[in-house]
Scaffold this active site. Structure first.
Site, PDB file in Angstrom:
ATOM      1  N   ARG A  13       0.843  -1.211   0.000  1.00  7.97           N
ATOM      2  CA  ARG A  13       0.000   0.000   0.000  1.00  7.97           C
ATOM      3  C   ARG A  13       0.872   1.252   0.000  1.00  7.97           C
ATOM      4  NH1 ARG A  13      -0.639   4.732   2.355  1.00  7.97           N
ATOM      5  NH2 ARG A  13      -0.345   3.819   4.410  1.00  7.97           N
ATOM      6  N   CYS A 239       4.918   9.329   0.064  1.00  2.00           N
ATOM      7  CA  CYS A 239       3.508   9.697   0.007  1.00  2.00           C
ATOM      8  C   CYS A 239       3.312  10.705  -1.125  1.00  2.00           C
ATOM      9  CB  CYS A 239       3.075  10.304   1.341  1.00  2.00           C
ATOM     10  SG  CYS A 239       1.413  10.976   1.268  1.00  2.00           S
TER      11      CYS A 239
HETATM   12  N1  COA Z   1     -12.899   5.191  -2.788  1.00  2.00           N
HETATM   13  C1  COA Z   1     -13.153   5.352  -4.099  1.00  2.00           C
HETATM   14  N2  COA Z   1     -13.713   6.434  -4.625  1.00  2.00           N
HETATM   15  C2  COA Z   1     -14.051   7.438  -3.801  1.00  2.00           C
HETATM   16  C3  COA Z   1     -13.836   7.341  -2.427  1.00  2.00           C
HETATM   17  C4  COA Z   1     -13.225   6.165  -1.924  1.00  2.00           C
HETATM   18  N3  COA Z   1     -12.968   6.004  -0.634  1.00  2.00           N
HETATM   19  N4  COA Z   1     -14.277   8.453  -1.848  1.00  2.00           N
HETATM   20  C5  COA Z   1     -14.750   9.244  -2.809  1.00  2.00           C
HETATM   21  N5  COA Z   1     -14.626   8.629  -3.997  1.00  2.00           N
HETATM   22  C6  COA Z   1     -15.010   9.124  -5.318  1.00  2.00           C
HETATM   23  C7  COA Z   1     -16.423   9.681  -5.352  1.00  2.00           C
HETATM   24  O1  COA Z   1     -17.346   8.681  -5.602  1.00  2.00           O
HETATM   25  C8  COA Z   1     -16.315  10.676  -6.488  1.00  2.00           C
HETATM   26  O2  COA Z   1     -16.315   9.953  -7.714  1.00  2.00           O
HETATM   27  P1  COA Z   1     -16.865  10.626  -9.069  1.00  2.00           P
HETATM   28  O3  COA Z   1     -15.962  11.786  -9.378  1.00  2.00           O
HETATM   29  O4  COA Z   1     -16.735   9.521 -10.068  1.00  2.00           O
HETATM   30  O5  COA Z   1     -18.266  11.038  -8.759  1.00  2.00           O
HETATM   31  C9  COA Z   1     -14.924  11.240  -6.311  1.00  2.00           C
HETATM   32  O6  COA Z   1     -14.158  10.227  -5.620  1.00  2.00           O
HETATM   33  C10 COA Z   1     -14.908  12.536  -5.530  1.00  2.00           C
HETATM   34  O7  COA Z   1     -15.608  12.347  -4.318  1.00  2.00           O
HETATM   35  P2  COA Z   1     -15.497  13.343  -3.076  1.00  2.00           P
HETATM   36  O8  COA Z   1     -16.254  12.785  -1.944  1.00  2.00           O
HETATM   37  O9  COA Z   1     -15.833  14.743  -3.555  1.00  2.00           O
HETATM   38  O10 COA Z   1     -13.982  13.223  -2.705  1.00  2.00           O
HETATM   39  P3  COA Z   1     -12.828  14.287  -2.829  1.00  2.00           P
HETATM   40  O11 COA Z   1     -12.585  14.707  -4.230  1.00  2.00           O
HETATM   41  O12 COA Z   1     -13.062  15.325  -1.807  1.00  2.00           O
HETATM   42  O13 COA Z   1     -11.554  13.378  -2.401  1.00  2.00           O
HETATM   43  C11 COA Z   1     -10.788  11.460  -1.166  1.00  2.00           C
HETATM   44  C12 COA Z   1     -11.512  12.803  -1.123  1.00  2.00           C
HETATM   45  C13 COA Z   1     -10.519  11.048   0.262  1.00  2.00           C
HETATM   46  C14 COA Z   1     -11.674  10.451  -1.849  1.00  2.00           C
HETATM   47  C15 COA Z   1      -9.484  11.580  -1.965  1.00  2.00           C
HETATM   48  O14 COA Z   1      -8.822  12.743  -1.557  1.00  2.00           O
HETATM   49  C16 COA Z   1      -8.597  10.393  -1.803  1.00  2.00           C
HETATM   50  O15 COA Z   1      -8.906   9.283  -2.227  1.00  2.00           O
HETATM   51  N6  COA Z   1      -7.420  10.557  -1.190  1.00  2.00           N
HETATM   52  C17 COA Z   1      -6.491   9.464  -1.049  1.00  2.00           C
HETATM   53  C18 COA Z   1      -5.522   9.765  -0.029  1.00  2.00           C
HETATM   54  C19 COA Z   1      -4.456   8.711   0.073  1.00  2.00           C
HETATM   55  O16 COA Z   1      -4.576   7.575  -0.322  1.00  2.00           O
HETATM   56  N7  COA Z   1      -3.324   9.136   0.646  1.00  2.00           N
HETATM   57  C20 COA Z   1      -2.220   8.311   0.875  1.00  2.00           C
HETATM   58  C21 COA Z   1      -2.334   7.499   2.096  1.00  2.00           C
HETATM   59  S1  COA Z   1      -2.481   8.349   3.605  1.00  2.00           S
END
Ligand code: COA
Ligand code: ZN
Length: 309
Positions: A13, A239
């Site tokens: 991961r 990251c």
């Molecule tokens: N898994 C998959 N898709 C997700 C999701 C999840 N947990 N959470 C939200 N989404 C999707 C939504 O369905 C939406 O999809 P669409 O554009 O097809 O409609 C899109 O992501 C945006 O959703 P939203 O709730 O507005 O999220 P956001 O744009 O504010 O992003 C996160 C928030 C958390 C989803 C995003 O920032 C993220 O995945 N970050 C990952 C962080 C990470 O892995 N960091 C490293 C480890 S710490």
């Protein structure tokens, strides 16, 4: 009797999320199998995050389906309620939440401020408690020593986040040095402080080796009583949302150090090196543990005294 230390492998991961080359589900599965074959009991295998935000974590549902009947204790990272729903649906029952120490880091990472991230964690924990199957939830306090945007983090802030997560019911809080900004003195100071409040068993540590202090930080945390650590095969890592962060401390280096100090991990180093070779081969960019060359020479010479490894 020697003391046991649990290694939680996070390469599949934390390691793979930042690699240029995106591995297929089968490739990830072969890497996880090689790691498990070395005797690693606990592996974070993927994340249910937005595939737009972290393309390398796409396919975690298929991966979970492939491994869920194995004896491996595997977990997945989830940033929000949608992540929880997807993870539960896939069959995963060990889930890792994340809240960073600063507003800026939380905004960059999961597009929420710290308060919203904490509220999300609490909602997910409550929801998990209502499911038919038992769900084990751990939480990461990311950038626990230093934030790449806001600098050194005050211990009281980390105490507050840790206390709220424990109150909410997580089984473990992992203090993560996401950018590799901790040094052994600061590690000991924070971990002594937290252990004095919560005991050692509910705490774990996660170090990056950005400034070559990963192993020294693990040693410092060991002296505070911490007995569980994250590590990443072949030092994979970094990251995508914290500029400058390099790989996690390499699992093979951590295991070698622990064994030489007389701790027990249940991991076979020869087999672990095979998994490390595979990680390097599959990604083409994993650095490999810093002691790998020495370890290989040592093993190849077939010394009689293998007690040191
Ligand atoms: N898994 C998959 N898709 C997700 C999701 C999840 N947990 N959470 C939200 N989404 C999707 C939504 O369905 C939406 O999809 P669409 O554009 O097809 O409609 C899109 O992501 C945006 O959703 P939203 O709730 O507005 O999220 P956001 O744009 O504010 O992003 C996160 C928030 C958390 C989803 C995003 O920032 C993220 O995945 N970050 C990952 C962080 C990470 O892995 N960091 C490293 C480890 S710490
Ligand atoms: Zn990390």
């Amino acid at each position: 009797m020697s003391v046991e230390v649990l290694i939680n492998e996070v390469g599949p991961r934390d390691g793979l999320q930042n690699q240029q080359k995106i591995l297929s589900v089968d490739e990830k599965h072969s890497l996880i199998s090689a790691i498990a074959n070395a005797g690693v009991k606990s592996v974070e295998v993927g994340a249910f995050v937005s595939p737009k935000a972290v393309p390398a974590m796409a396919g975690t549902d298929s991966l979970v389906k492939k491994i869920k009947d194995s004896s491996l204790q595997y977990s997945v990272l989830i940033p929000n309620m949608k992540g929880f729903e997807l993870a539960y649906e896939s069959g995963a029952r060990r889930l890792n939440l994340v809240v960073a120490s600063s507003n800026t880091m939380n905004e960059k990472n999961i597009r929420m401020n710290t308060e919203a991230a904490m509220k999300t964690c609490i909602e997910v924990i409550e929801c998990a408690g209502k499911q038919e199957d038992a769900v084990n939830i751990q939480a990461y306090v990311a950038t626990a020593w230093e934030c790449p945007f806001e600098g050194k983090m005050p211990q009281d802030k980390i105490l507050e986040l840790t206390a709220r997560l424990i109150d909410a019911g997580v089984s473990k809080v992992v203090l993560a040095d996401t950018v590799g900004g901790a040094n052994p003195q600061d590690t000991k100071s924070l971990m002594d402080f937290l252990v004095s409040k919560f005991g050692n068993e509910i705490l774990s540590c996660h170090f990056h080796d950005t400034r070559a202090m990963g192993l020294a930080n693990i040693y410092a945390a060991l002296t505070s009583g911490i007995r569980e650590f994250d590590a990443s095969i072949a030092g994979l890592g970094g990251c995508p949302f914290s500029p400058g962060a390099s790989g996690n401390v390499a699992t093979e280096d951590v295991v070698m150090m622990l064994h030489q100090m007389g701790y027990k991990t249940g991991i076979n180093l020869e087999k672990l090196l095979q998994a490390s070779d595979l990680a390097m081969e599959l990604t083409g960019s994993a650095p490999g543990g810093r002691a790998k060359l020495w370890l290989k020479n040592y093993l190849n010479k077939n010394y009689d005294d293998r007690s040191k490894i």
